[in-house]
Design an enzyme around this catalytic site. Sequence first.
Site, mmCIF file in Angstrom:
data_model
loop_
_atom_site.group_PDB
_atom_site.id
_atom_site.type_symbol
_atom_site.label_atom_id
_atom_site.label_comp_id
_atom_site.label_asym_id
_atom_site.label_seq_id
_atom_site.Cartn_x
_atom_site.Cartn_y
_atom_site.Cartn_z
ATOM 1 N N GLY A 12 0.827 -1.202 0.000
ATOM 2 C CA GLY A 12 0.000 0.000 0.000
ATOM 3 C C GLY A 12 0.860 1.250 0.000
ATOM 4 O O GLY A 12 1.977 1.270 -0.521
ATOM 5 N N SER A 13 0.368 2.302 0.638
ATOM 6 C CA SER A 13 0.969 3.623 0.477
ATOM 7 C C SER A 13 2.327 3.799 1.138
ATOM 8 O O SER A 13 3.027 4.773 0.857
ATOM 9 C CB SER A 13 0.004 4.691 1.005
ATOM 10 O OG SER A 13 -1.161 4.736 0.201
ATOM 11 N N THR A 14 2.729 2.911 2.043
ATOM 12 C CA THR A 14 4.086 3.027 2.577
ATOM 13 C C THR A 14 5.125 2.861 1.463
ATOM 14 O O THR A 14 6.253 3.356 1.579
ATOM 15 C CB THR A 14 4.348 1.985 3.673
ATOM 16 O OG1 THR A 14 4.053 0.676 3.166
ATOM 17 C CG2 THR A 14 3.472 2.250 4.899
#
Length: 636
Positions: free
Chosen positions: A279-281
Amino acid sequence: MLLAFVCGASLLIGRLVHVQVLAVQFYNEKAVHLIRRNIPLPAVRGEILDSAGQSLVYTASAASIIAVPRQIKDKQRTAYLLWKIIGGTEQGILKLLSQPKLMVYIRPRGRRLDEAKVKAIRALRLPGIYLTEEGKREYPYGDLAAQVLGVTGGEGQGLSGIELEFNQVLAGQKGALQFVSNARGEEIPQTNDDYIPPVPGLDVELTLNRQIQQFAQREIQNIVAKYAPDHVTIIVANPNSGQILAMANYPTFNPANWRSVPQQVYNRNLAIWQTFEPGSTFKIVTLAAALQEKKVNLKERFYDPGYYEVAGHKIKCWKAGGHGSQSYLNVVENSCNPGFIQLGERLGKTQLFSFIRAFGFGKKTGITLPGEGKGILFNPSRVGPLELATTAFGQGVSVTPIQQVMAMSAIANGGILMKPEIVKAFINPTTGQVVKTFQPVAVHRVISPEVAAQVRDALESVVAQGTGGAAFREGWRIGGKTGTAQVVENGHYSGAHYIVSFIGMAPVNHPQLVAYVAIDYPRPKGTPVFGGVIAAPVIGNLLADSLQYLNVPPSLQGIPKKYRYGIDPVLTTVPGLAGRSYKDAVRTMLESGTILRVAVVGEGPYVIAQAPKEGTKLPQGSTVRLYLGPAPSGAG
C-alpha cells in the site's frame, strides 16, 4: 620342503613383527575401540543475550542418573537404593536396570535431581550408576521476542529462530565418561576411567534492546485489545547500522510451552516471512526515485480530480472528489494516488523498477534468521501502463516487513541500503571473551544524501500536516508514511480485509530509529480502517518512548503541527509541581486551566517528583503522576 618351511616361517615372523612392532598403534586403537565404552555427557547450551548482555534464554542444568545395566551385579538392591532416594516405584526402576542396553536414563524421577539427591547417590558409589548434567531452556521474560529466539527440541537441538540458525554455535561439544569393559559390557577391574569434559556452547548476543522490545510488545497488546486483528508485526531498527532493536509478532507464545501452540505460530516469524501488498508506505520509494531522477519538484502543482485514467481504467483517489489543485508536497502529505501514478509514468518502468530493486525489494535482505521471504515483483517484460501505475502507489507488488524497514533506513541514514543484523557477537561463557563480532554491512548507495534529506522533510510534513498526524509527538520530529492495502481473496480485492500500516523515523534531522507496524485485518468499532487512524498512533507512541529511553534530547524546531479539529487531540502543557506541597500542587493544576488527571503515588504532604516532567505536552485528559513524600524535594 625345507625351503617351503623357511619361507612360511619367514612370512609368519614378518607378520608377527608387523603386528607387534610396526602396526602396534593401529591395533591398540582398534582394541581400545572394541573394549572401551562411552557414556555421553551433554554440553551446556549457550545463552542468548540482549544487546546489554542480559540473558533472554539460558540453560538451567541439573544432574540426571545414567545406568549401565551390564555393570550392575545386584539389580534388585540397586533399584531399591535408588527408589529410597528418588521415589517413584522400585519395580519401575528395576525394569529400566534390566533392559539389554548399553546405557539407560532412569526416567522420569532420575532426571534433573536436586543437590540433596545428587549427594546421596554419589555417597552410595553404586557400580554401573553414573551422574551426568542435563539442561532445560529457561525464558525469564516469557514470550519476549519469542519467534526471534526460537525453540529447542527434546534433545536440545534448535528448531526455529536463533536457536536453529546458530544451533552449532550454541550447542557446544559433548563430552564422555569412558571405561574399559569385557565382551559382556562389564567394567574390567583395575582399569582407568577417562573423563572427557564437554565444551559449553558459545553465548549469542543479539542486537535486540530489551526495553524497546517490551515497548513494541506493549503496543501489540493494545492493538489486539482494541482491534482484534489476525496478525500484527512491529520492527524497530537503527538505520545507521542496520541493527534490529525490536522484532515482535502476534500471535505469540511462550517458548517454554511451544508444543501447546500451532506450528505456524512458533515456526513463522511474520516480520521476515510474511509477504503482502504494502500500500501507500511503498510510495516512499516512488518519491525518492522521482526526486533522484529530477522528475519532480515538490513545489510543482498537480490537480487531482479524484481519479487518474490509465489504459481505459479509472483509478480512484481515496478521497471522494479528489484533492483538487495541490503541490507535490501536498500529494505526499495527502497520500494522493493519482499524483503518484503520474510520478510512475514520468519515471517509466525501467527506472522505477531499477530503484525498487536497488532499495532491496524482490530479494532476501540476508538477515541471519531462518525462513525469510523475498516478495514478488512484476516481471519487467509484463509491465504495462496499468501495472506501472499500481506499482507506483504500492499495489500489485509483494514485500516483507523487513524489506520495508531497510528501505526506510536507507532514506533515514542518507541514502545507503544496509544489511539488517540481529546478532551482535559470539561470547565465550567461560572466559567472557568476544569470539566474533558482527559489523554493520553497507550493501550499496541508493540515493544521494541531498535527496534523502528531501524525502525526510516530506515525511515529517506527512506527520505534522498530513495523513500521518496521529503519529505526531511534540518535540520528537517524527516523519513517516501511512499505508492501507486491500487483501486479495479468491482472486479479487476484499472490501473488508485490509492490512493497515505505518512506517516512521525519528528525529527527522538526525534519525536514530526507524519503526514499522503492520496490522492484518483490524476490526475497529466505529473507526475507519485507515493506516493513519489505526497504525500511526502506534509508531508515535513507540518512537517517543524509545527516544526518551535512549536519552535522545527533544527538539522544538520541527514542522509545527496542523491540528484537525475533531480528529486530533488538543494538547496541554504539564505545569511544574515537584517541590510543592500536595495542596499547592492541586491548586496550581486548577488555576493553570490544564485539563489533566492526577494520580498519587506514595504518602506525605509534599510532591517529591512528577511524571511526566514540567513542560511536557499531553492530550487533554491524560494523567500526571505525583510522587508524595515527607519532605520537599527539587523539581524532577
